[in-house]
Motif scaffolding. Structure first.
Motif, PDB file in Angstrom:
ATOM      1  N   PHE A 162       5.087  36.929  20.912  1.00 20.89           N
ATOM      2  CA  PHE A 162       4.932  38.262  20.926  1.00 20.89           C
ATOM      3  C   PHE A 162       3.886  38.601  22.192  1.00 20.89           C
ATOM      4  O   PHE A 162       3.895  39.616  23.098  1.00 20.89           O
ATOM      5  N   GLY A 163       2.715  38.136  22.052  1.00 24.55           N
ATOM      6  CA  GLY A 163       1.765  38.183  22.697  1.00 24.55           C
ATOM      7  C   GLY A 163       1.623  37.961  24.444  1.00 24.55           C
ATOM      8  O   GLY A 163       1.431  38.539  25.213  1.00 24.55           O
ATOM      9  N   ALA A 164       2.551  36.677  24.592  1.00 28.69           N
ATOM     10  CA  ALA A 164       2.755  36.273  25.965  1.00 28.69           C
ATOM     11  C   ALA A 164       3.757  37.163  26.481  1.00 28.69           C
ATOM     12  O   ALA A 164       3.389  37.630  27.766  1.00 28.69           O
ATOM     13  N   VAL A 165       4.594  37.883  25.859  1.00 32.92           N
ATOM     14  CA  VAL A 165       5.418  38.797  26.387  1.00 32.92           C
ATOM     15  C   VAL A 165       4.818  39.975  26.998  1.00 32.92           C
ATOM     16  O   VAL A 165       5.095  40.549  27.970  1.00 32.92           O
ATOM     17  N   ALA A 213      15.630  37.003  28.995  1.00 35.08           N
ATOM     18  CA  ALA A 213      15.647  35.782  28.315  1.00 35.08           C
ATOM     19  C   ALA A 213      14.823  35.733  27.007  1.00 35.08           C
ATOM     20  O   ALA A 213      14.810  35.371  25.969  1.00 35.08           O
ATOM     21  N   ALA A 214      13.598  36.692  27.338  1.00 40.14           N
ATOM     22  CA  ALA A 214      12.592  36.672  26.126  1.00 40.14           C
ATOM     23  C   ALA A 214      13.177  37.463  25.059  1.00 40.14           C
ATOM     24  O   ALA A 214      12.832  37.061  23.988  1.00 40.14           O
ATOM     25  N   ILE A 215      14.013  38.451  25.237  1.00 37.85           N
ATOM     26  CA  ILE A 215      14.257  39.425  23.919  1.00 37.85           C
ATOM     27  C   ILE A 215      15.508  38.935  23.630  1.00 37.85           C
ATOM     28  O   ILE A 215      15.670  39.052  22.095  1.00 37.85           O
ATOM     29  N   SER A 216      16.394  38.114  24.018  1.00 37.02           N
ATOM     30  CA  SER A 216      17.510  37.666  23.391  1.00 37.02           C
ATOM     31  C   SER A 216      17.493  36.628  22.657  1.00 37.02           C
ATOM     32  O   SER A 216      18.211  36.234  21.784  1.00 37.02           O
ATOM     33  N   LYS A 217      16.087  35.929  22.735  1.00 37.98           N
ATOM     34  CA  LYS A 217      15.480  34.789  21.787  1.00 37.98           C
ATOM     35  C   LYS A 217      16.355  33.978  21.281  1.00 37.98           C
ATOM     36  O   LYS A 217      16.489  33.973  20.035  1.00 37.98           O
ATOM     37  N   ARG A 218      17.310  32.878  21.850  1.00 40.67           N
ATOM     38  CA  ARG A 218      17.817  31.910  21.002  1.00 40.67           C
ATOM     39  C   ARG A 218      16.964  30.742  20.826  1.00 40.67           C
ATOM     40  O   ARG A 218      17.165  30.103  19.924  1.00 40.67           O
ATOM     41  N   ASN A 219      15.990  30.634  21.715  1.00 43.06           N
ATOM     42  CA  ASN A 219      15.153  29.349  21.567  1.00 43.06           C
ATOM     43  C   ASN A 219      14.031  29.643  21.957  1.00 43.06           C
ATOM     44  O   ASN A 219      13.597  30.500  23.152  1.00 43.06           O
ATOM     45  N   VAL A 253      12.313  31.579  25.409  1.00 45.90           N
ATOM     46  CA  VAL A 253      11.308  32.609  25.478  1.00 45.90           C
ATOM     47  C   VAL A 253      10.330  32.198  26.499  1.00 45.90           C
ATOM     48  O   VAL A 253       9.794  33.199  27.260  1.00 45.90           O
ATOM     49  N   LEU A 254       9.770  31.317  26.288  1.00 45.95           N
ATOM     50  CA  LEU A 254       8.768  30.915  27.314  1.00 45.95           C
ATOM     51  C   LEU A 254       8.981  30.889  28.693  1.00 45.95           C
ATOM     52  O   LEU A 254       8.338  31.354  29.624  1.00 45.95           O
ATOM     53  N   ILE A 255      10.282  30.152  29.044  1.00 46.06           N
ATOM     54  CA  ILE A 255      10.746  30.501  30.289  1.00 46.06           C
ATOM     55  C   ILE A 255      11.082  31.770  30.758  1.00 46.06           C
ATOM     56  O   ILE A 255      10.557  32.164  32.093  1.00 46.06           O
ATOM     57  N   GLY A 256      11.370  32.437  30.008  1.00 43.16           N
ATOM     58  CA  GLY A 256      11.522  34.070  30.248  1.00 43.16           C
ATOM     59  C   GLY A 256      10.089  34.719  30.652  1.00 43.16           C
ATOM     60  O   GLY A 256      10.099  35.436  31.654  1.00 43.16           O
ATOM     61  N   ILE A 257       9.257  34.297  29.894  1.00 36.97           N
ATOM     62  CA  ILE A 257       7.698  34.961  30.210  1.00 36.97           C
ATOM     63  C   ILE A 257       7.399  34.345  31.321  1.00 36.97           C
ATOM     64  O   ILE A 257       6.734  35.165  32.303  1.00 36.97           O
ATOM     65  N   ASP A 272      14.509  28.178  16.802  1.00 35.73           N
ATOM     66  CA  ASP A 272      15.342  29.246  17.076  1.00 35.73           C
ATOM     67  C   ASP A 272      14.530  30.414  16.224  1.00 35.73           C
ATOM     68  O   ASP A 272      14.345  30.440  14.923  1.00 35.73           O
ATOM     69  N   PRO A 273      14.000  31.289  16.959  1.00 37.85           N
ATOM     70  CA  PRO A 273      13.014  32.390  16.213  1.00 37.85           C
ATOM     71  C   PRO A 273      13.537  33.255  15.222  1.00 37.85           C
ATOM     72  O   PRO A 273      13.350  33.942  14.365  1.00 37.85           O
ATOM     73  N   ASP A 274      14.726  33.420  15.425  1.00 32.77           N
ATOM     74  CA  ASP A 274      15.994  34.156  14.361  1.00 32.77           C
ATOM     75  C   ASP A 274      16.058  33.502  13.108  1.00 32.77           C
ATOM     76  O   ASP A 274      16.175  34.042  12.155  1.00 32.77           O
ATOM     77  N   LYS A 275      15.849  32.155  13.323  1.00 36.98           N
ATOM     78  CA  LYS A 275      16.236  31.253  11.672  1.00 36.98           C
ATOM     79  C   LYS A 275      14.609  31.216  11.158  1.00 36.98           C
ATOM     80  O   LYS A 275      14.716  30.426   9.996  1.00 36.98           O
ATOM     81  N   ILE A 276      13.634  31.668  11.958  1.00 37.85           N
ATOM     82  CA  ILE A 276      12.433  31.244  11.278  1.00 37.85           C
ATOM     83  C   ILE A 276      11.948  32.609  10.696  1.00 37.85           C
ATOM     84  O   ILE A 276      11.385  33.504  11.336  1.00 37.85           O
ATOM     85  N   HIS A 277      12.168  32.680   9.543  1.00 37.83           N
ATOM     86  CA  HIS A 277      11.716  34.012   8.935  1.00 37.83           C
ATOM     87  C   HIS A 277      11.113  34.125   7.522  1.00 37.83           C
ATOM     88  O   HIS A 277      11.823  34.697   6.693  1.00 37.83           O
TER      89      HIS A 277
END
Lengths: 497, 101
Positions: free
Chosen positions: A179-182, B21-27, B31-35, B92-97
């Motif tokens: 979140f912070g990096a975004v 890429a950062a918002i659709s977050k599958r992996n 997300v890092l690549i998107g950033i 997968d950020p969606d599965k880590i909750h």
């Protein structure tokens, strides 16, 4: 290249002159290296070496900051990069105290102390983060803003994931880092747009304002809004608050206490700096109104969400979001009286939150209770702890005779003064909302004494209240909170702007 | 000479790809690549407009700093993601909750 050669000696002279204003940060830089070396070579033989060195170093830093307080710089130094004026020096005092409290807190935290990695690296990271926060409160250049925010952020990611002893901790660290990096990437893009519009990175430069006024409101609004995203992440106002409860719950408690105070206070200083340079003229769009709206939503969302929380750290996280909204109100009412109110409120806020998290941590260590419903019947077993906890929560609510009350009073009177001078409807709405959410906050704070004193637990556990260092420290903080509630002039007379 | 609007359009496209890429977050790695995309979009803007700022050279300096800081941020984030994988066996950020209201 040859055009620059005659200027080199001049530039070097100006850098050397600027170093006069940079003593606290110079000490921090040296301290950072010393702590790493000490941790590598001496920590086996002298267990306390790193702690003693860090606390001594922070004392020296505090001494230099106090010296700076007497003779602040009026202009920018390092060719417009930083501005070590009086306001930023006050913030540096608060940040130095917060770091010292954090240092004492990690010393008495079982989770961090018993980990085989040791806490040596955490001390080094703390110094680096304090360095970043000092730059943050002084910055007067977009590059310096980005650099300092990243310094603080990267350090805080490591702090949150320092132990990574449980699944929750790693999850909190990952959410925080992504979140912070975004947010900081968006901020950098916003800065690049602002640079495109104005041709300067120095945001107190007049060219900055005129450049922003020359483009359409939509363009400058998008660019400035993106910069606000980066600052909003540090302040955790709505809608950039999603990470706050998760990270606060998952992180080790001392780190949570630090995140709730240090970076947040530095973020407010940064916001004031930026608003100060945008204010006066109707440069882009009326930022005050947008921020007022954000303050309103943040106050309401933070306080109402806190009611439904069962985990204590989560509850404190939402309450800190609510406090952010309230502090935004005092940022808006940023006049002569507003400055004083803001600095007073922020220093009290830091002390209150530190004390609250210390007590929550102590209760968790002694009884294993992380949730409010596990607090049942603990009031008799840990009498002093809960007595202190109740006083701190009263202060967080903002009731007399605590310093939290004085802080709220100062903010409200500064806001009323602003209403009288401008007649802005938004300020009135904010004042009313601020008073109402204070009432709402009573509902969730009262859960702590309600469970601890009035409800009985089903299963009996034997707990003896062994007074550790943490209890004495929070006793000391509570006494300060009470004394400042009765004699606020002890602190307010110190703040002369 | 290539007009500066072209640079801006390309950087805007890069930024949008990164944000998606950062918002659709599958992996988490995605997300890092998107950033990284977003940061590089900003760097492109800075360098393009740095050409008009030859005296102070602010844009070029920011570009250099941003590259270094992005690398530092990614290094820390990758270490954290590695730790997450140790516990969850997924990134997968969606599965880590575990942490939620």
């Amino acid at each position: 290249m040859n055009d620059f050669l005659p200027n080199i000696s001049l530039m070097l002279d100006s850098v050397l002159d600027s170093l006069l204003w940079f003593y606290p940060e110079l000490v921090l830089g040296i301290l950072f290296i010393l702590v790493i070396i000490t941790d590598l070579f001496f920590s086996k033989r002298f267990q306390n070496a790193v702690f003693l060195l860090t606390s001594f170093g922070l004392g020296v830093v505090g001494y230099f900051i106090l010296l700076q307080l007497n003779a602040p710089s009026e202009t920018t130094v390092f060719s417009g990069m930083i501005r070590p004026d009086k306001l930023s020096t006050y913030f540096k005092v608060i940040l130095c105290v917060v770091s010292l409290l954090f240092l004492l807190f990690i010393r008495d935290n079982k989770e961090l102390k018993s980990h085989d990695k040791g806490t040596g690296d955490l001390h080094a990271i703390l110094i680096a983060v304090l360095f970043g926060m000092n730059l943050m409160v002084m910055s007067s250049n977009l590059l310096m803003i980005y650099l300092s925010i990243e310094m603080v952020s990267v350090g805080s990611y490591i702090m949150v994931g320092y132990i990574s002893g449980t699944a929750k901790q790693t999850e909190a660290a990952m959410k925080y880092a992504l979140f912070g990096a975004v947010c900081s990437a968006m901020m950098l893009y916003g800065m690049s747009l602002v640079y495109a519009f104005t041709g300067t990175l120095n945001f107190i430069d007049p060219a900055f304002l005129s450049g922003l006024s020359s483009v359409s409101t939509l363009s400058s609004g998008i660019a400035l809004g993106m910069i606000m995203v980066g600052i909003g992440f540090k302040l955790s106002f709505v809608p950039m608050h999603f990470w706050t409860p998760d990270v606060y719950e998952g992180a080790p408690t001392p780190v949570t206490a630090f995140l709730a105070t240090g970076p947040k206070i530095a973020g407010f200083a940064l916001l004031i700096r930026l608003l100060d340079s945008l204010g006066g003229t109707k440069a882009a769009l009326d930022f005050n109104e947008i921020l007022g709206g954000i303050a309103l939503i943040t106050m309401i969302a933070g306080n109402f969400s806190a009611i439904w929380q069962n985990n204590v750290k989560r509850m404190l996280a939402y309450s800190s979001i609510g406090h952010t909204g309230f502090i935004l109100l005092s940022v808006l009412a940023f006049s002569q009286a507003g400055q004083k109110a803001l600095i007073f409120y922020l220093s009290i806020y830091a002390l209150m939150n530190m004390a609250a998290f210390m007590l929550a941590d102590y209760i968790e260590e002694k009884s294993g209770a992380k949730n409010l419903d596990e607090y049942k019947g603990l009031g008799q077993k840990l009498p002093l702890t809960f007595f202190l906890f109740v006083i701190v929560l009263v202060s967080l609510t903002g009731l007399p005779p605590t310093a939290g009350f004085i802080g709220k009073l100062l903010v409200f009177s500064a806001a009323l003064e602003m209403y009288n001078s401008t007649g802005s409807l938004l300020v009135m709405v904010l004042i009313i909302a601020g008073a109402l959410v204070t009432l709402v906050s009573l509902f969730y704070y009262i859960n702590v004494p309600l469970n601890a004193y009035l409800r009985q637990s089903n299963h009996e556990v034997e707990i003896t209240e062994i007074k550790t260092f943490k209890i004495y420290l929070s006793l000391f903080l509570t006494i300060i909170i009470l004394v400042l509630g009765i004699f606020p002039q002890l602190l307010t007379s110190f703040i002369v702007i | 000479m290539i007009p500066v609007t072209h640079f801006m359009i390309i950087s805007a496209i890069l930024f949008c790809i990164g944000l998606y890429a950062a918002i659709s977050k599958r992996n988490a790695i995605m997300v890092l690549i998107g950033i990284e995309f977003m940061i590089n979009a900003a760097i492109l803007n800075f360098v393009a407009f740095g050409a008009y700022d030859k005296e102070v050279n602010g844009g070029q300096i920011v570009a250099l700093f941003a590259i270094v800081l992005a690398a530092a941020g990614v290094a820390v984030a990758l270490a954290i993601i590695l730790n997450v994988y140790k516990y969850y066996k997924t990134i997968d950020p969606d599965k880590i909750h575990n942490l939620r209201d």
